[in-house]
Design an enzyme around this catalytic site. Structure first.
Site, PDB file in Angstrom:
ATOM      1  N   ASN A 134      13.962   9.604  13.834  1.00 28.93           N
ATOM      2  CA  ASN A 134      14.958   9.835  14.879  1.00 28.93           C
ATOM      3  C   ASN A 134      14.662  11.208  15.468  1.00 28.93           C
ATOM      4  O   ASN A 134      14.977  12.221  14.862  1.00 28.93           O
ATOM      5  CB  ASN A 134      16.368   9.779  14.281  1.00 28.93           C
ATOM      6  CG  ASN A 134      17.429  10.146  15.300  1.00 28.93           C
ATOM      7  OD1 ASN A 134      17.139  10.235  16.499  1.00 28.93           O
ATOM      8  ND2 ASN A 134      18.654  10.357  14.841  1.00 28.93           N
ATOM      9  N   HIS A 148      25.592   7.064  15.150  1.00 31.41           N
ATOM     10  CA  HIS A 148      25.095   8.291  14.515  1.00 31.41           C
ATOM     11  C   HIS A 148      26.220   9.323  14.486  1.00 31.41           C
ATOM     12  O   HIS A 148      26.999   9.426  15.434  1.00 31.41           O
ATOM     13  CB  HIS A 148      23.878   8.831  15.275  1.00 31.41           C
ATOM     14  CG  HIS A 148      23.162   9.893  14.506  1.00 31.41           C
ATOM     15  ND1 HIS A 148      23.629  11.180  14.419  1.00 31.41           N
ATOM     16  CD2 HIS A 148      22.042   9.843  13.737  1.00 31.41           C
ATOM     17  CE1 HIS A 148      22.818  11.878  13.638  1.00 31.41           C
ATOM     18  NE2 HIS A 148      21.846  11.091  13.212  1.00 31.41           N
TER      19      HIS A 148
HETATM   20  P1  13P Z   1      17.670  15.468   9.324  1.00 31.24           P
HETATM   21  O1  13P Z   1      16.567  14.683   8.699  1.00 31.24           O
HETATM   22  O2  13P Z   1      17.194  16.500  10.308  1.00 31.24           O
HETATM   23  O3  13P Z   1      18.640  15.994   8.314  1.00 31.24           O
HETATM   24  O4  13P Z   1      18.501  14.420  10.239  1.00 31.24           O
HETATM   25  C1  13P Z   1      18.933  13.248   9.671  1.00 31.24           C
HETATM   26  C2  13P Z   1      19.424  12.365  10.759  1.00 31.24           C
HETATM   27  O5  13P Z   1      20.454  12.621  11.359  1.00 31.24           O
HETATM   28  C3  13P Z   1      18.617  11.211  11.106  1.00 31.24           C
HETATM   29  O6  13P Z   1      19.317  10.369  11.965  1.00 31.24           O
END
Ligand code: 13P
Length: 257
Positions: A12, A102
């Site tokens: 993501n 999300h």
């Molecule tokens: P991080 O891996 O930067 O903690 O983000 C996780 C996330 O929100 C993936 O959708």
């Protein structure tokens, strides 16, 4: 991880990378990953909307074995919704996965469970698969509210979702306090919440359906901790934010063994 559930590791990128940078990143990833890596785990990249077409063209032209994902969608097919992108528009770009719910969208853009449900249904209706994100805040966790929060998010996200659709869903358990903080959940704790997610699906549908649904962990996943998450029998992959921006780091995550 049971035999029937193929791991799914998704990048993501959030609001990072122009379409040119996105092309470079996917090209680099394709040099770093072996064919077997993308066979063992399904690899998905979720660039910003502006890079979807460029990445789709690259995936098609070079026959890359990666799924294309979008980070958001509007529930309506079309209409006067300035600035929004619909599910048919994404489907036309051969988008396979769409992240819905999300925590950044819930917290920063006020999206509630009902809106997330509408988005998930629009994604299914257009032949794509939502990656439904759920997770608790630190306050909720400390107050012992993790299970009720996550179960409620799951029940509401799947309201009026037919079993044949639900069976294909991907869920991402992303504890909010672990996102972008460098502080990951303990794999055993995350696994427990993932088991609760399956129990909630089993109640809503049936045990076989719940056993087939893939559930990822997300929140500060890195090359150094991915193996511990993948070793947990309930966890089927990862939704990776920060560490997915660098092709080398993301490739190490995909190669986790
Ligand atoms: P991080 O891996 O930067 O903690 O983000 C996780 C996330 O929100 C993936 O959708």
């Amino acid at each position: 991880m049971t035999q029937e559930r193929r791991p799914i590791i998704a990048a993501n990128w959030k609001m990072h990378k122009t379409h040119l940078e996105a092309i470079q990143a996917v090209q680099k990833l394709s040099y770093l990953l072996e064919k077997e890596d993308a066979e063992r785990a399904e690899v998905v990249v979720c660039p910003p909307f502006t890079a979807l077409r460029a990445v789709q063209t690259l995936i098609d032209a070079d026959k890359l074995p990666y799924g294309l994902g979008a980070q958001n969608v509007h529930p309506e097919d079309h209409g006067a919704f300035t600035g929004e992108i619909s599910a048919p528009m994404l489907a036309a770009l051969k988008v396979r996965y769409v992240i819905v719910g999300h925590s950044e969208r819930r917290q920063l853009f006020g999206e509630d469970d009902l809106f997330v449900n509408k988005k998930a249904r629009a994604v299914f209706a257009n032949g794509m698969t939502p990656i439904v994100c759920v997770g608790e805040t630190l306050d909720e966790r400390e107050a012992g509210g993790t299970e009720s929060k996550v179960a409620q998010q799951i029940r509401r996200a799947f309201d009026n979702v037919a079993p044949e659709h639900a069976a294909k869903a991907v869920i991402a358990y992303e504890p909010i306090w672990a996102i972008g903080t460098g502080r990951n959940a303990e794999p055993a704790d995350a696994g427990q919440v993932v088991a609760l997610i399956r129990a909630t699906l089993a109640e809503r549908y049936d045990a076989a359906l719940a056993q087939g649904v893939r559930v990822q962990y997300g929140g500060s996943v890195k090359p150094g901790n991915i193996r511990d998450f993948m070793a947990h029998p309930e966890i089927d992959g990862a939704l990776v934010g920060g560490a997915s921006l660098d092709a080398e780091e993301f490739a190490l995550i995909v190669k986790y063994r």
